[in-house]
Write an enzyme that holds these catalytic residues in place. Structure first.
Site, mmCIF file in Angstrom:
data_model
loop_
_atom_site.group_PDB
_atom_site.id
_atom_site.type_symbol
_atom_site.label_atom_id
_atom_site.label_comp_id
_atom_site.label_asym_id
_atom_site.label_seq_id
_atom_site.Cartn_x
_atom_site.Cartn_y
_atom_site.Cartn_z
ATOM 1 N N PRO A 11 58.460 10.094 67.812
ATOM 2 C CA PRO A 11 58.600 11.131 66.719
ATOM 3 C C PRO A 11 59.263 11.248 65.752
ATOM 4 C CG PRO A 11 59.059 11.647 68.493
ATOM 5 C CD PRO A 11 58.645 10.348 68.988
ATOM 6 N N ASN A 12 59.107 11.192 64.558
ATOM 7 C CA ASN A 12 59.804 11.291 63.604
ATOM 8 C C ASN A 12 60.338 10.815 63.346
ATOM 9 O OD1 ASN A 12 59.646 14.779 63.061
ATOM 10 N ND2 ASN A 12 60.880 14.084 65.078
ATOM 11 N N ARG A 19 64.418 11.432 54.968
ATOM 12 C CA ARG A 19 65.458 12.866 55.358
ATOM 13 C C ARG A 19 66.944 11.978 55.505
ATOM 14 N NH1 ARG A 19 62.339 14.592 52.787
ATOM 15 N NH2 ARG A 19 60.597 16.264 53.152
ATOM 16 N N TYR A 24 70.535 8.447 59.859
ATOM 17 C CA TYR A 24 69.890 7.115 59.805
ATOM 18 C C TYR A 24 69.833 6.372 58.684
ATOM 19 C CZ TYR A 24 68.061 10.657 63.493
ATOM 20 O OH TYR A 24 68.319 11.878 64.760
ATOM 21 N N ASN A 75 62.799 2.495 70.326
ATOM 22 C CA ASN A 75 63.575 3.713 70.162
ATOM 23 C C ASN A 75 62.367 5.172 70.455
ATOM 24 O OD1 ASN A 75 64.938 6.127 68.974
ATOM 25 N ND2 ASN A 75 65.373 5.008 66.945
ATOM 26 N N ALA A 78 63.518 11.842 70.053
ATOM 27 C CA ALA A 78 63.756 12.796 70.454
ATOM 28 C C ALA A 78 63.009 12.545 72.262
ATOM 29 C CB ALA A 78 63.404 13.860 70.115
ATOM 30 N N GLU A 99 66.630 -0.827 74.791
ATOM 31 C CA GLU A 99 66.250 0.809 73.781
ATOM 32 C C GLU A 99 67.056 0.355 72.416
ATOM 33 O OE1 GLU A 99 67.670 3.494 76.844
ATOM 34 O OE2 GLU A 99 67.795 5.124 75.528
ATOM 35 N N HIS A 101 68.787 2.849 69.473
ATOM 36 C CA HIS A 101 69.198 4.162 69.223
ATOM 37 C C HIS A 101 70.261 3.713 67.591
ATOM 38 C CE1 HIS A 101 67.411 6.507 71.937
ATOM 39 N NE2 HIS A 101 68.093 6.116 72.461
ATOM 40 N N ARG A 108 77.323 12.600 69.325
ATOM 41 C CA ARG A 108 75.916 13.781 68.946
ATOM 42 C C ARG A 108 75.578 14.871 69.827
ATOM 43 N NH1 ARG A 108 70.497 11.868 66.226
ATOM 44 N NH2 ARG A 108 71.081 13.414 64.489
#
Ligand code: CA2
Length: 149
Positions: A11-12, A19, A24, A75, A78, A99, A101, A108
């Site tokens: 998601p996102n 953004r 990112y 990835n 969330a 995996e 990221h 974070r």
């Protein structure tokens, strides 16, 4: 062994490059896909590149990959920190999973430090921005080459 790799994004991640560039970066997901396609040719891999904001769609792609793919780079966004369902689906996949990221999740918020996926991943890449995707592809190619021998 199949040289088809699924590259899955949660998601996102469709907002990548549009953004929060401080976290990112400026590259879009389309840029990442293009770079992965170019590298895949060099590595003699075929890729299927997907993004979804819906958990079930990611699970369906993992199920599809079970039948035909030799590796997954994921990835989960969330869902990394929440989804037992994605973990269960990945657990049915018999080949390497990397995996990825963009950000260093350990630097974070505390809620991002735990990943449901990491314990079953062959490797985890975090904090290298969009470079993490080609790293994952190179690693999967290497693992496929050694599995073959
Ligand atoms: O660092 C990563 O790649 C993450 O998987 C990204 C997720 C986050 O929830 C994870 O903790 C770490 C968030 C993806 C949001 O992507 C955006 C990209 C650009 C702009 C806004 C959101």
């Amino acid at each position: 062994m199949s040289r088809l790799i699924y590259i899955l994004n949660g998601p996102n991640l469709n907002l990548l490059g549009k953004r929060q560039p401080a976290i990112y970066g400026y590259e879009t997901l389309a840029d990442v896909e293009k770079e992965c396609r170019e590298l895949a040719k060099e590595l003699n891999l075929e890729i299927r590149f997907h993004q979804s904001n819906r958990e079930y769609e990611i699970i369906d792609w993992i199920h599809e990959a079970r039948e035909i793919a030799g590796g997954i780079a994921i990835n989960p966004g969330a869902f990394t920190h929440t989804s037992v369902a994605i973990l269960d689906a990945l657990n049915t996949f018999d080949h390497p999973i990397i995996e990825v990221h963009l950000s260093n999740i350990h630097k974070r918020e505390a809620f991002r430090h735990h990943s449901y996926v990491s314990p079953i991943a062959s490797g985890v890449i975090a904090g290298f921005g969009t470079q993490g995707y080609p790293f994952a592809l190179r690693r999967l190619a290497k693992l496929l080459d050694t599995e073959k021998k």
